[in-house]
Design an enzyme around this catalytic site. Structure first.
Site, PDB file in Angstrom:
ATOM      1  N   ASP A  99      40.535  10.480  16.014  1.00  0.00           N
ATOM      2  CA  ASP A  99      40.004  10.556  14.656  1.00  0.00           C
ATOM      3  C   ASP A  99      39.334   9.217  14.391  1.00  0.00           C
ATOM      4  OD1 ASP A  99      41.203  13.039  14.352  1.00  0.00           O
ATOM      5  OD2 ASP A  99      42.353  12.514  12.570  1.00  0.00           O
ATOM      6  N   CYS A 117      39.851   5.218   3.128  1.00  0.00           N
ATOM      7  CA  CYS A 117      39.762   6.582   3.678  1.00  0.00           C
ATOM      8  C   CYS A 117      38.636   7.393   3.056  1.00  0.00           C
ATOM      9  CB  CYS A 117      41.033   7.375   3.400  1.00  0.00           C
ATOM     10  SG  CYS A 117      42.553   6.593   3.827  1.00  0.00           S
ATOM     11  N   SER A 177      50.091  11.137   2.824  1.00  0.00           N
ATOM     12  CA  SER A 177      50.196   9.737   3.200  1.00  0.00           C
ATOM     13  C   SER A 177      51.431   9.109   2.587  1.00  0.00           C
ATOM     14  CB  SER A 177      48.954   8.979   2.727  1.00  0.00           C
ATOM     15  OG  SER A 177      47.794   9.656   3.135  1.00  0.00           O
ATOM     16  N   SER A 178      51.724   7.884   3.018  1.00  0.00           N
ATOM     17  CA  SER A 178      52.864   7.150   2.507  1.00  0.00           C
ATOM     18  C   SER A 178      52.413   6.286   1.321  1.00  0.00           C
ATOM     19  CB  SER A 178      53.418   6.256   3.609  1.00  0.00           C
ATOM     20  OG  SER A 178      52.510   5.210   3.848  1.00  0.00           O
ATOM     21  N   ASP A 227      37.856   9.675   8.260  1.00  0.00           N
ATOM     22  CA  ASP A 227      38.552  10.281   9.391  1.00  0.00           C
ATOM     23  C   ASP A 227      37.583  10.856  10.416  1.00  0.00           C
ATOM     24  OD1 ASP A 227      40.562   9.739   7.636  1.00  0.00           O
ATOM     25  OD2 ASP A 227      41.362  11.775   7.513  1.00  0.00           O
ATOM     26  N   HIS A 272      46.091   7.375  11.654  1.00  0.00           N
ATOM     27  CA  HIS A 272      45.051   6.550  11.034  1.00  0.00           C
ATOM     28  C   HIS A 272      45.551   5.118  10.784  1.00  0.00           C
ATOM     29  CE1 HIS A 272      43.609  10.705   9.593  1.00  0.00           C
ATOM     30  NE2 HIS A 272      43.217  10.462  10.830  1.00  0.00           N
ATOM     31  N   ASP A 320      44.368   2.715   8.867  1.00  0.00           N
ATOM     32  CA  ASP A 320      43.941   1.946   7.698  1.00  0.00           C
ATOM     33  C   ASP A 320      44.945   1.834   6.542  1.00  0.00           C
ATOM     34  OD1 ASP A 320      43.470   4.607   7.190  1.00  0.00           O
ATOM     35  OD2 ASP A 320      41.391   4.359   6.538  1.00  0.00           O
ATOM     36  N   ARG A 345      55.318  -2.003   9.806  1.00  0.00           N
ATOM     37  CA  ARG A 345      54.638  -1.528  11.023  1.00  0.00           C
ATOM     38  C   ARG A 345      53.929  -2.713  11.648  1.00  0.00           C
ATOM     39  NH1 ARG A 345      51.331   3.192   7.780  1.00  0.00           N
ATOM     40  NH2 ARG A 345      53.135   4.255   6.900  1.00  0.00           N
TER      41      ARG A 345
HETATM   42  N1  ARG Z   1      49.106   7.390   7.816  1.00  0.00           N
HETATM   43  C1  ARG Z   1      48.868   6.509   6.718  1.00  0.00           C
HETATM   44  C2  ARG Z   1      50.100   6.341   5.863  1.00  0.00           C
HETATM   45  O1  ARG Z   1      50.597   7.270   5.327  1.00  0.00           O
HETATM   46  C3  ARG Z   1      47.738   6.960   5.848  1.00  0.00           C
HETATM   47  C4  ARG Z   1      46.414   6.757   6.457  1.00  0.00           C
HETATM   48  C5  ARG Z   1      45.352   7.430   5.665  1.00  0.00           C
HETATM   49  N2  ARG Z   1      44.094   7.089   6.228  1.00  0.00           N
HETATM   50  C6  ARG Z   1      43.067   7.912   6.323  1.00  0.00           C
HETATM   51  N3  ARG Z   1      41.955   7.436   6.836  1.00  0.00           N
HETATM   52  N4  ARG Z   1      43.118   9.172   5.983  1.00  0.00           N
HETATM   53  O2  ARG Z   1      50.588   5.263   5.672  1.00  0.00           O
END
Ligand code: ARG
Length: 370
Positions: free
Chosen positions: A199, A354, A301-302, A111, A248, A250, A267
């Site tokens: 970020d 991450c 996160s998801s 990040d 983010h 990734d 997405r």
């Molecule tokens: N926003 C993303 C999700 O929940 C998680 C991304 C986490 N990535 C990171 N570099 N911290 O699907």
């Protein structure tokens, strides 16, 4: 990394053979205290809402155990691994513009640190509690500076993060996922265009091209700042309608090797943004489904951390051990899968991509989209 063991910083993309990497630590990680836009960024049904303070020690110990194991797994493959030095994240922070009760942690490094060629750039960040997070990595930056005469240590202008950085519409308790999805599709995000914000984990590196997600943690001015900062690159803004919490890139868009990208099926990259990939015969395939129905406890996160994989080289990829569908898909795509147990560390900010930051990948800056 050179034969003498001294550092060389060099990484132009997400897939060239990895030789040297930073792996985060769970030490002293905190759940952020109330700050503007925090509620907007934490999923509405999350068990984290309303909680803050140091994470329970047993979860810190468990996450560290997994991160240490991951680091040794990489080392056994001949990859050099460095670790951050945790600052005291319980210290409240005050600047002339804001104050916050505590900080965040030294997870996840992706990040904060963006490596482009011989440069490592500390991102502006966009949470108040993460404003000083770069300090966890300064001992490493100093070492790289001493060892690699070509290393360029850069830091993006620190943002002021006053209330003007956040759209008040987003600050209410419960917005509802439907409204969030509508706003995301309209590219109306929680951050305003007051000042450049980004970020590092919103950026994917494709040699001469940088693909940057416009969303909650990166605004258009942040993308424009990156464009001016990297004049020899083409910088592309992308956005993913379908993600109610666009933070983010990734767990949404994952390049595996030249010509192949996984895209989160919920997405999808809009058609007009697919052009540069299609014109150059890159395939964008839907990623496999996650193996879990819900994230682990106290996780931001998801479940799509399933696709947050770390590519070791264009034929080898680290996939989280429980993500069996993702592993199966990798196998079908001709990738050798390295299983890594990391799920109990997800709560600390993410998955395998991450929790790492590139220092050295073999290879040079190529133009994949001529
Ligand atoms: N926003 C993303 C999700 O929940 C998680 C991304 C986490 N990535 C990171 N570099 N911290 O699907």
């Amino acid at each position: 990394m050179s034969d003498t063991g001294k550092t060389i910083v060099n990484s132009w993309n997400e897939w060239d053979p990895l030789r040297h990497v930073i792996v985060g630590r769970a030490d002293d990680c905190h759940i952020p205290a109330e700050e503007p836009a925090l509620d907007a960024k934490v999923p509405e049904d999350s068990d984290m809402r309303g909680q803050w303070g140091r994470r329970p020690q047993e979860t810190i110990d468990r996450a560290n155990e997994l991160l240490n194991n991951f680091a040794s797994q990489l080392e056994k493959r001949g990859i050099r691994v460095d670790r951050p030095t945790s600052i005291d994240h319980s210290v409240p922070v005050e600047t002339p513009d804001f104050s916050t009760e505590s900080q965040f942690g030294c997870m996840p490094p992706r990040d904060v640190l963006l490596t482009v060629g011989s440069e490592m750039l500390e991102a502006t960040m966009s949470y108040r509690c993460r404003w000083f997070e770069y300090l966890n990595y300064r001992p490493l930056m100093q070492k790289y500076f001493e060892e690699d005469p070509k290393f360029r240590h850069e830091s993006a202008p620190k943002p002021r993060l006053t209330d003007a950085d956040y759209h008040p519409d987003y600050l209410s308790e419960k917005i509802g996922v439907e409204k969030r999805l509508k706003w995301t599709a309209e590219k109306f995000f929680v951050t305003t265009e007051e000042e450049p914000l980004f970020d590092a984990a919103d950026v994917l590196r494709f040699g001469r091209d940088l693909v940057v997600q416009h969303g909650f943690t990166t605004n258009l001015k942040g993308i424009e700042w990156l464009r001016r900062h990297f004049p020899d690159h083409r910088v592309h803004a992308v956005n993913f309608p379908g993600d109610p919490y666009p933070i983010h890139i990734d767990a949404t868009f994952t390049p595996l090797r030249p010509g192949l990208i996984l895209n989160n099926p919920q997405r999808r990259l809009p058609d007009e943004q697919r052009e540069m990939f299609q014109k150059n015969d890159w395939q964008i395939v839907d990623s496999a489904q996650p193996a879990h129905n819900a994230p682990p406890p106290l996780c931001y996160s998801s479940t799509w951390l399933s696709m947050n994989v770390l590519v070791l080289d264009p034929k080898t990829v680290c996939v989280e051990k429980s993500e069996v569908y993702q592993a199966e898909q990798m196998d079908k795509l001709g990738m050798e899968v390295v299983e890594v147990d990391l799920r109990d560390a997800y709560a600390f900010g993410g998955g395998l991509h991450c929790c790492t930051a590139d220092v050295y990948r073999e290879g040079v800056c190529e133009d994949y989209f001529p």
